[in-house]
Design a protein around this motif. Structure first.
Motif, mmCIF file in Angstrom:
data_model
loop_
_atom_site.group_PDB
_atom_site.id
_atom_site.type_symbol
_atom_site.label_atom_id
_atom_site.label_comp_id
_atom_site.label_asym_id
_atom_site.label_seq_id
_atom_site.Cartn_x
_atom_site.Cartn_y
_atom_site.Cartn_z
ATOM 1 N N ARG A 34 0.865 -1.178 0.000
ATOM 2 C CA ARG A 34 0.000 0.000 0.000
ATOM 3 C C ARG A 34 0.904 1.230 0.000
ATOM 4 N NH1 ARG A 34 -4.338 -0.829 4.652
ATOM 5 N NH2 ARG A 34 -2.938 0.791 5.420
ATOM 6 N N ALA A 35 0.471 2.265 -0.690
ATOM 7 C CA ALA A 35 1.291 3.473 -0.854
ATOM 8 C C ALA A 35 1.762 4.018 0.489
ATOM 9 C CB ALA A 35 0.523 4.539 -1.630
ATOM 10 N N GLU A 36 0.913 3.989 1.492
ATOM 11 C CA GLU A 36 1.274 4.571 2.789
ATOM 12 C C GLU A 36 2.314 3.749 3.555
ATOM 13 O OE1 GLU A 36 -2.859 2.646 3.256
ATOM 14 O OE2 GLU A 36 -1.912 3.997 1.839
ATOM 15 N N ASP A 37 2.565 2.512 3.118
ATOM 16 C CA ASP A 37 3.548 1.654 3.786
ATOM 17 C C ASP A 37 4.918 1.656 3.108
ATOM 18 O OD1 ASP A 37 1.550 0.910 5.579
ATOM 19 O OD2 ASP A 37 0.938 -0.806 4.349
ATOM 20 N N VAL A 38 5.002 2.239 1.938
ATOM 21 C CA VAL A 38 6.221 2.183 1.132
ATOM 22 C C VAL A 38 7.399 2.900 1.793
ATOM 23 C CG1 VAL A 38 7.265 2.954 -1.045
ATOM 24 C CG2 VAL A 38 5.052 1.794 -1.056
ATOM 25 N N GLY A 39 7.207 4.114 2.269
ATOM 26 C CA GLY A 39 8.304 4.897 2.834
ATOM 27 C C GLY A 39 8.994 4.200 3.988
ATOM 28 N N GLN A 40 8.227 3.665 4.909
ATOM 29 C CA GLN A 40 8.798 2.976 6.070
ATOM 30 C C GLN A 40 9.558 1.721 5.630
ATOM 31 O OE1 GLN A 40 5.961 1.747 9.037
ATOM 32 N NE2 GLN A 40 7.534 1.417 10.572
ATOM 33 N N ALA A 41 9.008 0.970 4.677
ATOM 34 C CA ALA A 41 9.683 -0.238 4.187
ATOM 35 C C ALA A 41 10.999 0.110 3.499
ATOM 36 C CB ALA A 41 8.767 -1.002 3.228
ATOM 37 N N VAL A 42 10.995 1.173 2.712
ATOM 38 C CA VAL A 42 12.209 1.617 2.015
ATOM 39 C C VAL A 42 13.268 2.041 3.030
ATOM 40 C CG1 VAL A 42 13.164 3.435 0.529
ATOM 41 C CG2 VAL A 42 11.082 2.224 -0.158
ATOM 42 N N ASP A 43 12.874 2.806 4.026
ATOM 43 C CA ASP A 43 13.832 3.252 5.044
ATOM 44 C C ASP A 43 14.445 2.073 5.798
ATOM 45 O OD1 ASP A 43 13.548 5.909 4.397
ATOM 46 O OD2 ASP A 43 12.220 6.382 6.082
ATOM 47 N N ARG A 44 13.618 1.123 6.204
ATOM 48 C CA ARG A 44 14.139 -0.063 6.918
ATOM 49 C C ARG A 44 15.127 -0.830 6.047
ATOM 50 N NH1 ARG A 44 8.713 -1.257 8.771
ATOM 51 N NH2 ARG A 44 8.639 -2.712 7.049
ATOM 52 N N PHE A 45 14.769 -1.010 4.780
ATOM 53 C CA PHE A 45 15.628 -1.762 3.867
ATOM 54 C C PHE A 45 16.951 -1.033 3.622
ATOM 55 C CE2 PHE A 45 16.905 -2.921 -0.522
ATOM 56 C CZ PHE A 45 17.184 -4.259 -0.290
ATOM 57 N N LEU A 46 16.885 0.256 3.339
ATOM 58 C CA LEU A 46 18.111 1.009 3.066
ATOM 59 C C LEU A 46 18.982 1.130 4.317
ATOM 60 C CD1 LEU A 46 16.842 3.779 0.622
ATOM 61 C CD2 LEU A 46 18.015 1.628 0.078
ATOM 62 N N ASP A 47 18.370 1.203 5.484
ATOM 63 C CA ASP A 47 19.126 1.205 6.735
ATOM 64 C C ASP A 47 19.889 -0.108 6.873
ATOM 65 O OD1 ASP A 47 19.785 2.297 9.451
ATOM 66 O OD2 ASP A 47 18.666 0.509 10.079
ATOM 67 N N SER A 48 19.227 -1.201 6.556
ATOM 68 C CA SER A 48 19.871 -2.515 6.596
ATOM 69 C C SER A 48 21.016 -2.605 5.590
ATOM 70 C CB SER A 48 18.833 -3.597 6.297
ATOM 71 O OG SER A 48 19.442 -4.841 6.076
#
Length: 103
Positions: A34-48
């Protein structure tokens, strides 16, 4: 077109983005998010990715309606983990993917 934080192209990012090689470990599949979940998922992934010392990452948004891809690109404009980003080349998997230079 290469996007980067603050609209500045930083030296070396263009080459890094063009030479990045996609693997299952450096790719986040955002299809179906869902569009509203994308930013948080991207941040977690890029942090990793940053924590593992990975210089680049791929974000798979798919083709679909284009909403996820647009949200990804808007998010990357202000994302502190991304030095630069661009649509993936044909050889990297095409425009269903965004390649990111991890800071």
């Amino acid at each position: 077109k290469i996007g980067s934080i603050g609209g500045k192209k930083k030296k070396g990012y263009k080459q890094l983005l063009s030479q990045a090689v996609r693997t299952p470990g450096n790719t986040l599949d955002l299809r179906g998010f869902r569009a509203e979940d994308v930013g948080q998922a991207v941040d977690r992934f890029l942090d990793s990715m940053m924590g593992r010392g990975q210089p680049s990452a791929f974000l798979l948004s798919g083709h679909g309606t284009g909403v996820v891809k647009k949200v990804v690109q808007e998010h990357l404009k202000k994302c502190t983990y991304a030095g630069a980003y661009a649509p993936a080349s044909f050889e990297q998997g095409g425009d269903a993917l965004t390649v990111v230079a991890v800071k």
